[in-house]
Design an enzyme around this catalytic site. Structure first.
Site, PDB file in Angstrom:
ATOM      1  N   GLU A   1     -57.744 -35.068  18.488  1.00  0.00           N
ATOM      2  CA  GLU A   1     -58.746 -35.470  17.489  1.00  0.00           C
ATOM      3  C   GLU A   1     -59.761 -36.440  18.073  1.00  0.00           C
ATOM      4  O   GLU A   1     -60.934 -36.398  17.709  1.00  0.00           O
ATOM      5  CB  GLU A   1     -58.051 -36.134  16.294  1.00  0.00           C
ATOM      6  CG  GLU A   1     -57.201 -35.180  15.467  1.00  0.00           C
ATOM      7  CD  GLU A   1     -56.306 -35.931  14.474  1.00  0.00           C
ATOM      8  OE1 GLU A   1     -56.569 -37.102  14.187  1.00  0.00           O
ATOM      9  OE2 GLU A   1     -55.336 -35.300  14.034  1.00  0.00           O
ATOM     10  N   VAL A   2     -59.304 -37.357  18.893  1.00  0.00           N
ATOM     11  CA  VAL A   2     -60.197 -38.388  19.432  1.00  0.00           C
ATOM     12  C   VAL A   2     -60.399 -38.123  20.930  1.00  0.00           C
ATOM     13  O   VAL A   2     -59.430 -38.162  21.705  1.00  0.00           O
ATOM     14  CB  VAL A   2     -59.617 -39.800  19.213  1.00  0.00           C
ATOM     15  CG1 VAL A   2     -60.574 -40.854  19.772  1.00  0.00           C
ATOM     16  CG2 VAL A   2     -59.359 -40.054  17.727  1.00  0.00           C
TER      17      VAL A   2
ATOM     18  N   HIS B   1     -55.652 -40.838  25.374  1.00  0.00           N
ATOM     19  CA  HIS B   1     -54.681 -41.779  24.816  1.00  0.00           C
ATOM     20  C   HIS B   1     -53.286 -41.181  24.912  1.00  0.00           C
ATOM     21  O   HIS B   1     -53.092 -39.981  24.794  1.00  0.00           O
ATOM     22  CB  HIS B   1     -55.010 -42.134  23.357  1.00  0.00           C
ATOM     23  CG  HIS B   1     -55.261 -40.951  22.478  1.00  0.00           C
ATOM     24  ND1 HIS B   1     -56.454 -40.263  22.488  1.00  0.00           N
ATOM     25  CD2 HIS B   1     -54.483 -40.339  21.548  1.00  0.00           C
ATOM     26  CE1 HIS B   1     -56.398 -39.277  21.610  1.00  0.00           C
ATOM     27  NE2 HIS B   1     -55.200 -39.285  21.039  1.00  0.00           N
TER      28      HIS B   1
ATOM     29  N   HIS C   1     -49.692 -41.384  23.022  1.00  0.00           N
ATOM     30  CA  HIS C   1     -48.933 -41.838  21.860  1.00  0.00           C
ATOM     31  C   HIS C   1     -47.550 -42.247  22.351  1.00  0.00           C
ATOM     32  O   HIS C   1     -46.850 -41.430  22.975  1.00  0.00           O
ATOM     33  CB  HIS C   1     -48.727 -40.710  20.847  1.00  0.00           C
ATOM     34  CG  HIS C   1     -49.980 -40.129  20.256  1.00  0.00           C
ATOM     35  ND1 HIS C   1     -50.376 -40.379  18.963  1.00  0.00           N
ATOM     36  CD2 HIS C   1     -50.915 -39.291  20.768  1.00  0.00           C
ATOM     37  CE1 HIS C   1     -51.487 -39.714  18.699  1.00  0.00           C
ATOM     38  NE2 HIS C   1     -51.835 -39.039  19.778  1.00  0.00           N
TER      39      HIS C   1
HETATM   40  P1  AMP Z   1     -54.948 -37.174  18.726  1.00  0.00           P
HETATM   41  O1  AMP Z   1     -54.784 -36.064  17.737  1.00  0.00           O
HETATM   42  O2  AMP Z   1     -53.934 -37.131  19.822  1.00  0.00           O
HETATM   43  O3  AMP Z   1     -56.386 -37.254  19.236  1.00  0.00           O
HETATM   44  O4  AMP Z   1     -54.615 -38.499  17.943  1.00  0.00           O
HETATM   45  C1  AMP Z   1     -55.555 -39.413  17.461  1.00  0.00           C
HETATM   46  C2  AMP Z   1     -54.805 -40.519  16.767  1.00  0.00           C
HETATM   47  O5  AMP Z   1     -55.687 -41.591  16.563  1.00  0.00           O
HETATM   48  C3  AMP Z   1     -54.232 -40.142  15.397  1.00  0.00           C
HETATM   49  O6  AMP Z   1     -52.819 -40.338  15.414  1.00  0.00           O
HETATM   50  C4  AMP Z   1     -54.938 -41.113  14.435  1.00  0.00           C
HETATM   51  O7  AMP Z   1     -54.095 -41.566  13.390  1.00  0.00           O
HETATM   52  C5  AMP Z   1     -55.341 -42.240  15.367  1.00  0.00           C
HETATM   53  N1  AMP Z   1     -56.495 -43.037  14.952  1.00  0.00           N
HETATM   54  C6  AMP Z   1     -57.697 -42.589  14.517  1.00  0.00           C
HETATM   55  N2  AMP Z   1     -58.520 -43.624  14.257  1.00  0.00           N
HETATM   56  C7  AMP Z   1     -57.835 -44.748  14.554  1.00  0.00           C
HETATM   57  C8  AMP Z   1     -58.131 -46.144  14.508  1.00  0.00           C
HETATM   58  N3  AMP Z   1     -59.324 -46.599  14.084  1.00  0.00           N
HETATM   59  N4  AMP Z   1     -57.173 -47.025  14.884  1.00  0.00           N
HETATM   60  C9  AMP Z   1     -55.959 -46.591  15.295  1.00  0.00           C
HETATM   61  N5  AMP Z   1     -55.623 -45.284  15.379  1.00  0.00           N
HETATM   62  C10 AMP Z   1     -56.528 -44.373  15.009  1.00  0.00           C
END
Ligand code: AMP
Length: 127
Positions: A105-106, A110, A112
């Site tokens: 998503e981001v 990163h 987890h």
């Molecule tokens: P991914 O699908 O691996 O890109 O995961 C992105 C993660 O970022 C998700 O678990 C979201 O809950 C988390 N996330 C999105 N925005 C924020 C934020 N502002 N602070 C902390 N975590 C976030």
């Protein structure tokens, strides 16, 4: 290798101090903070401070110092959150999603770090 980094992504904004985060640990090269929507009792995201889109971008293009800094911060988080195996804790799962098939998503690399309960099967694939 050309990775197209979008510096408007939410983690880039966190690194610039434009939006707050719940910091767990930090060093010169990486930041660890709590996921805003935790899926497990321990759910921490570790990100490099450099502009890397994904795990493969980071692994290919980050400097040795950035890679070491990132990995050492991961170890610090595992110990601090009581999930690292040193000390007899119950363990954790480290996950990194990349691109559309990885359902990332981001678009800032990163890891987890998730734990505090049994994690179940490694994958639960849905169409
Ligand atoms: P991914 O699908 O691996 O890109 O995961 C992105 C993660 O970022 C998700 O678990 C979201 O809950 C988390 N996330 C999105 N925005 C924020 C934020 N502002 N602070 C902390 N975590 C976030």
């Amino acid at each position: 290798m050309a990775f197209d980094y979008d510096d408007t992504n939410i983690f880039a904004r966190i690194l610039r101090g434009e939006i707050p985060n719940d910091t767990v640990a930090e060093n010169d090269h990486a930041l660890a903070f709590r996921d805003i929507a935790p899926k497990t009792p321990v759910h921490v995201l570790v990100i490099p401070k450099g502009a890397y889109v994904s795990f493969d971008d980071f692994a290919a293009n980050a400097s040795d110092a950035e890679i070491a800094g990132f990995m050492r911060l991961c170890a610090e988080v595992c110990a601090k959150e009581g999930v690292g195996l040193d000390g007899g804790n119950a363990g954790f799962r480290g996950i990194t999603n990349a691109g559309p098939d990885g359902v990332q998503e981001v678009p800032h690399f990163h890891l987890h770090i998730m734990g505090g309960r049994p994690m179940g099967p490694m994958l639960n694939l849905r169409d």
